[in-house]
Write a protein that holds these residues in place. Structure first.
Motif, PDB file in Angstrom:
ATOM      1  N   UNK A  27       0.856  -1.277   0.067  1.00  0.00           N
ATOM      2  CA  UNK A  27       0.099  -0.132   0.012  1.00  0.00           C
ATOM      3  C   UNK A  27       0.901   1.270  -0.038  1.00  0.00           C
ATOM      4  N   UNK A  28       2.065   1.010   0.748  1.00  0.00           N
ATOM      5  CA  UNK A  28       2.787   2.372   0.720  1.00  0.00           C
ATOM      6  C   UNK A  28       3.266   2.948  -0.570  1.00  0.00           C
ATOM      7  N   UNK A  29       3.393   1.782  -1.529  1.00  0.00           N
ATOM      8  CA  UNK A  29       3.610   2.250  -2.998  1.00  0.00           C
ATOM      9  C   UNK A  29       2.782   3.093  -3.658  1.00  0.00           C
ATOM     10  N   UNK A  30       1.296   2.870  -3.182  1.00  0.00           N
ATOM     11  CA  UNK A  30       0.225   3.644  -3.711  1.00  0.00           C
ATOM     12  C   UNK A  30      -0.112   4.921  -2.858  1.00  0.00           C
ATOM     13  N   UNK A  31       0.144   5.092  -1.709  1.00  0.00           N
ATOM     14  CA  UNK A  31       0.081   6.051  -0.915  1.00  0.00           C
ATOM     15  C   UNK A  31       0.989   6.304   0.233  1.00  0.00           C
ATOM     16  N   UNK A  32       2.339   6.866  -0.230  1.00  0.00           N
ATOM     17  CA  UNK A  32       3.544   6.861   0.796  1.00  0.00           C
ATOM     18  C   UNK A  32       2.998   7.652   2.150  1.00  0.00           C
ATOM     19  N   UNK A  33       1.935   8.006   2.321  1.00  0.00           N
ATOM     20  CA  UNK A  33       1.603   8.724   3.686  1.00  0.00           C
ATOM     21  C   UNK A  33       1.209   7.491   4.553  1.00  0.00           C
ATOM     22  N   UNK A  34       0.723   6.394   3.885  1.00  0.00           N
ATOM     23  CA  UNK A  34      -0.050   5.493   4.552  1.00  0.00           C
ATOM     24  C   UNK A  34      -1.443   5.640   5.180  1.00  0.00           C
ATOM     25  N   UNK A  35      -2.024   6.817   4.658  1.00  0.00           N
ATOM     26  CA  UNK A  35      -3.414   7.016   5.162  1.00  0.00           C
ATOM     27  C   UNK A  35      -4.407   6.764   4.136  1.00  0.00           C
ATOM     28  N   UNK A  36      -5.797   6.603   4.465  1.00  0.00           N
ATOM     29  CA  UNK A  36      -6.562   6.071   3.854  1.00  0.00           C
ATOM     30  C   UNK A  36      -7.681   6.936   3.594  1.00  0.00           C
ATOM     31  N   UNK A  37      -8.587   7.020   2.696  1.00  0.00           N
ATOM     32  CA  UNK A  37      -8.387   6.254   1.521  1.00  0.00           C
ATOM     33  C   UNK A  37      -7.490   6.724   0.521  1.00  0.00           C
ATOM     34  N   UNK A  38      -7.360   6.147  -0.696  1.00  0.00           N
ATOM     35  CA  UNK A  38      -6.720   6.791  -1.995  1.00  0.00           C
ATOM     36  C   UNK A  38      -7.558   6.279  -3.103  1.00  0.00           C
ATOM     37  N   UNK A  39      -7.433   6.994  -4.094  1.00  0.00           N
ATOM     38  CA  UNK A  39      -8.267   6.811  -5.460  1.00  0.00           C
ATOM     39  C   UNK A  39      -7.080   6.655  -6.497  1.00  0.00           C
ATOM     40  N   UNK A  40      -6.941   5.591  -6.863  1.00  0.00           N
ATOM     41  CA  UNK A  40      -6.078   5.198  -8.328  1.00  0.00           C
ATOM     42  C   UNK A  40      -7.117   5.415  -9.564  1.00  0.00           C
ATOM     43  N   UNK A  41      -6.222   6.441 -10.274  1.00  0.00           N
ATOM     44  CA  UNK A  41      -6.992   6.806 -11.656  1.00  0.00           C
ATOM     45  C   UNK A  41      -6.742   5.917 -12.728  1.00  0.00           C
ATOM     46  N   UNK A  42      -7.477   5.996 -13.777  1.00  0.00           N
ATOM     47  CA  UNK A  42      -7.320   5.166 -14.854  1.00  0.00           C
ATOM     48  C   UNK A  42      -5.772   5.067 -15.336  1.00  0.00           C
ATOM     49  N   UNK A  43      -5.276   6.247 -15.243  1.00  0.00           N
ATOM     50  CA  UNK A  43      -3.885   6.370 -15.854  1.00  0.00           C
ATOM     51  C   UNK A  43      -2.706   5.853 -14.886  1.00  0.00           C
ATOM     52  N   UNK A  44      -2.943   5.469 -13.700  1.00  0.00           N
ATOM     53  CA  UNK A  44      -2.278   4.795 -12.606  1.00  0.00           C
ATOM     54  C   UNK A  44      -1.853   5.689 -11.736  1.00  0.00           C
ATOM     55  N   UNK A  45      -2.098   7.133 -11.769  1.00  0.00           N
ATOM     56  CA  UNK A  45      -1.611   8.110 -10.895  1.00  0.00           C
ATOM     57  C   UNK A  45      -2.712   7.926  -9.659  1.00  0.00           C
ATOM     58  N   UNK A  46      -2.436   8.421  -8.535  1.00  0.00           N
ATOM     59  CA  UNK A  46      -3.203   8.226  -7.207  1.00  0.00           C
ATOM     60  C   UNK A  46      -3.299   9.623  -6.890  1.00  0.00           C
ATOM     61  N   UNK A  47      -4.643   9.759  -6.396  1.00  0.00           N
ATOM     62  CA  UNK A  47      -5.251  11.003  -5.686  1.00  0.00           C
ATOM     63  C   UNK A  47      -5.296  10.707  -4.012  1.00  0.00           C
TER      64      UNK A  47
END
Length: 203
Positions: A42-62
């Motif tokens: 998960x830290x590779x998705x959101x380095x802050x470790x916070x929830x939630x996270x939205x992964x976009x179709x282009x692979x970027x994360x908000x």
């Protein structure tokens, strides 16, 4: 797109926001009780470790719930929950920031430093000595907001906004962790009951 989801008030805000707007996207469940949000992958998705996270179709994360909800609104402008005009959006953002900083932050930190201390003490810097004061700050601001709600259906008047969803999810969390709503705050009590009755509240 996919939403990295878990228990807790932050993901609840995004789920309720999506439900009100009729948005459906797949969820990836993360077990925060086991600390899965604080380690790979998960830290590779959101380095802050916070929830939630939205992964976009282009692979970027908000990440960050306000940013996620604003992105979803821009992509799905129907049923605006932030606003249909610059004036409405400014009003919503003003109230969302007030609710977030003045109520959600001290309420949540008060929980983390007291009832939630066994879970959070090894995950972040905790200040147990500050817990009671932070809870009191949240209650003071809830009482202030009670006065602002006089004669209103929602925080921004007659329209449901992200500010209402944010406050509802965190007050509901507070009730569950020993920070009940003061019954003397009758406008907040009535508003909370109206929000609780919305189908989206169970999202």
């Amino acid at each position: 797109m996919k939403l990295y989801n878990s228990i807790g008030p932050n993901p609840h805000v995004v789920r309720m926001f999506m439900k009100e707007k009729g948005i459906t996207i797949p969820f990836v469940e993360i077990d925060i009780m086991k600390g899965d949000n604080r380690r790979e992958p998960y830290l590779s998705v959101n380095p802050s470790g916070q929830m939630p996270a939205l992964e976009l179709d282009n692979g970027s994360v908000v990440a960050e719930i306000t940013a996620i909800c604003e992105y979803l609104e821009e992509k799905n402008p129907a049923t605006p929950l932030i606003g249909a005009t610059p004036e409405e959006r400014a009003e919503t953002r003003m109230w969302t920031r007030r609710v977030d900083l003045n109520i959600c932050e001290p309420l949540t930190s008060g929980f983390r430093y007291a009832e939630g201390l066994p879970m959070f003490k090894d995950r972040m810097r905790c200040l147990p000595e500050a817990a009671a004061g932070l809870k009191a700050i949240a209650q003071d601001k809830i009482t202030w907001l009670d006065g602002q709600l006089e004669g209103k259906q929602f925080i921004a008047g007659n329209r449901l906004t992200l500010a209402d969803i944010l406050l509802f999810c965190f007050l509901d969390f507070g009730v569950a962790v020993g920070q009940p709503i003061n019954p003397a705050n009758k406008n907040i009590v009535a508003w909370h009951a109206r929000m609780k009755a919305r189908p989206s509240a169970a999202a």
